[in-house]
Design a protein around this motif. Structure first.
Motif, mmCIF file in Angstrom:
data_model
loop_
_atom_site.group_PDB
_atom_site.id
_atom_site.type_symbol
_atom_site.label_atom_id
_atom_site.label_comp_id
_atom_site.label_asym_id
_atom_site.label_seq_id
_atom_site.Cartn_x
_atom_site.Cartn_y
_atom_site.Cartn_z
ATOM 1 N N LEU A 144 0.783 -1.231 0.000
ATOM 2 C CA LEU A 144 0.000 0.000 0.000
ATOM 3 C C LEU A 144 0.820 1.289 0.000
ATOM 4 O O LEU A 144 0.289 2.350 -0.338
ATOM 5 C CB LEU A 144 -0.933 0.008 1.219
ATOM 6 N N ASP A 145 2.061 1.230 0.401
ATOM 7 C CA ASP A 145 2.879 2.436 0.479
ATOM 8 C C ASP A 145 3.161 2.981 -0.928
ATOM 9 O O ASP A 145 3.414 2.205 -1.854
ATOM 10 C CB ASP A 145 4.201 2.096 1.190
ATOM 11 N N PRO A 146 3.125 4.307 -1.090
ATOM 12 C CA PRO A 146 3.445 4.895 -2.401
ATOM 13 C C PRO A 146 4.839 4.529 -2.896
ATOM 14 O O PRO A 146 5.105 4.574 -4.105
ATOM 15 C CB PRO A 146 3.342 6.397 -2.148
ATOM 16 N N ARG A 147 5.732 4.162 -1.979
ATOM 17 C CA ARG A 147 7.079 3.729 -2.380
ATOM 18 C C ARG A 147 7.110 2.249 -2.722
ATOM 19 O O ARG A 147 8.138 1.727 -3.155
ATOM 20 C CB ARG A 147 8.068 4.015 -1.261
ATOM 21 N N GLY A 148 6.002 1.560 -2.512
ATOM 22 C CA GLY A 148 5.929 0.126 -2.758
ATOM 23 C C GLY A 148 5.195 -0.193 -4.048
ATOM 24 O O GLY A 148 5.444 0.415 -5.090
ATOM 25 N N LEU A 149 4.238 -1.138 -3.974
ATOM 26 C CA LEU A 149 3.522 -1.558 -5.167
ATOM 27 C C LEU A 149 2.374 -0.626 -5.547
ATOM 28 O O LEU A 149 1.831 -0.732 -6.650
ATOM 29 C CB LEU A 149 2.957 -2.981 -4.965
#
Length: 266
Positions: A144-149
Motif C-alpha cells: 500500500l505504500d506509495p514507495r511500494g507496489l
C-alpha cells in the motif's frame, strides 16, 4: 483465580456477541455457572478455562493470557519461530512456497510481517523502494505504500480498502494494541474513493491488477493457515498465495520466473 478473569471472560463473550446461555452450551457448562464466573463468585478449573476459550474462539496467544488471569500456567508453547522445534514446519512451508512457482507466495505472521517468500514474490515486488524490502518486511505496507507496489496497482482504491478492511476485521476479532496501531497507520494510505466495490471482478473475487511493463498481471489471492496448531507462533502464520486470473497472466508470470531463475544461475 486472578481478579481480572471475570472481566476478561465478559469481554470475550461480549466481543463474540454470545449470551451466557449460548456460551454455556458451547463450553459444556450451565448459564448459572457462567454467570457466577463473570461475577467472580466461582473459580473455574483449568479444563473449563480451556473449554471457554475454545468456545469463544480465543487465539492461542490470548488463551495463554486468559489462563494466567485465572491463576494457571499457559497451555500453549510460545517460542520464536526460529526455534529448533519448528524445523519441520519451516521445511514444510518452504516446500509449499517452492511448489507454488512460478506464481508468487509468501508466509506472514499476525502483523503482516514477512516470514518467508518464494522467488516470484521478490520478482513481483522488485520495483519497490529498497527500505520496504529490507527486514523486517511488512507486506501490507509493501503493498500500500506509495514507495511500494501502490503506483503499479491499477485498481488501487478497491484493493487497498480490501487489504485494510481485512486487517480491521482481524483487529476487531482479537484485541491487540499493536495490530490496532498498524491498521491506523495504513488507513491514511487508502483513497477516500474506495467506498464501493467496483465492477472489476472475475466472477467470484476481485483480482489484484498490476501494471508490468507493457502488460498487466491479474492475480487472485488464496489464504491458508494451520487449523490445528497448538503452538502460538505456528497458529499465527498465514500462507498467502497468488494465482493467475487469466492465461495472459499465467504466461507472463512464467516468463518472469524463468528470467529470475536464469539470473540466479549466472
Amino acid at each position: 483465580m486472578g481478579e481480572d478473569f471475570p472481566a476478561a471472560l465478559r469481554g470475550w463473550r461480549s466481543r463474540r456477541r454470545l449470551s451466557q446461555l449460548e456460551l454455556a452450551a458451547r463450553a459444556g457448562t450451565t448459564q448459572r455457572h457462567v454467570s457466577f464466573l463473570e461475577r467472580g463468585r466461582s473459580a473455574p478449573g483449568r479444563p473449563l478455562v480451556v473449554r471457554l476459550a475454545e468456545a469463544l474462539e480465543v487465539p492461542l496467544r490470548e488463551r495463554n493470557q486468559l489462563l494466567l488471569t485465572a491463576g494457571y500456567a499457559p497451555a500453549y508453547a510460545d517460542a520464536p519461530l526460529g526455534d529448533a522445534r519448528y524445523a519441520a514446519v519451516r521445511d514444510a512451508l518452504e516446500r509449499v512456497l517452492r511448489g507454488h512457482l512460478p506464481y508468487p507466495a509468501m508466509v506472514v505472521d499476525r502483523y503482516a510481517r514477512l516470514v518467508s517468500a518464494n522467488r516470484a514474490f521478490w520478482t513481483l515486488t522488485g520495483d519497490a523502494a529498497p527500505e520496504l524490502r529490507q527486514e523486517p518486511v511488512n507486506v501490507a505496507r509493501l503493498l500500500l505504500d506509495p514507495r511500494g507496489l501502490a503506483p503499479a496497482i491499477v485498481n488501487f482504491a478497491e484493493w487497498a480498502r480490501h487489504v485494510v478492511d481485512a486487517m480491521r476485521r482481524q483487529a476487531d476479532h482479537t484485541p491487540d494494541p499493536a495490530l490496532d496501531e498498524l491498521v491506523a497507520s495504513l488507513e491514511p494510505l487508502v483513497p477516500p474513493a474506495a467506498e464501493r466495490l467496483g465492477p472489476d471482478h472475475v466472477g467470484f473475487a476481485v483480482p489484484l491488477r498490476l501494471r508490468r511493463g507493457d502488460g498487466e498481471l491479474r492475480l487472485m489471492t488464496t489464504l491458508a493457515h494451520f487449523g490445528t496448531a497448538v503452538d502460538v507462533a505456528v497458529s499465527e502464520l498465514r500462507l498467502e498465495a497468488f494465482l493467475p486470473a487469466d492465461d495472459a497472466t499465467a504466461e507472463l508470470l512464467a516468463d518472469l520466473d524463468r528470467a529470475a531463475a536464469s539470473r540466479l544461475r549466472q
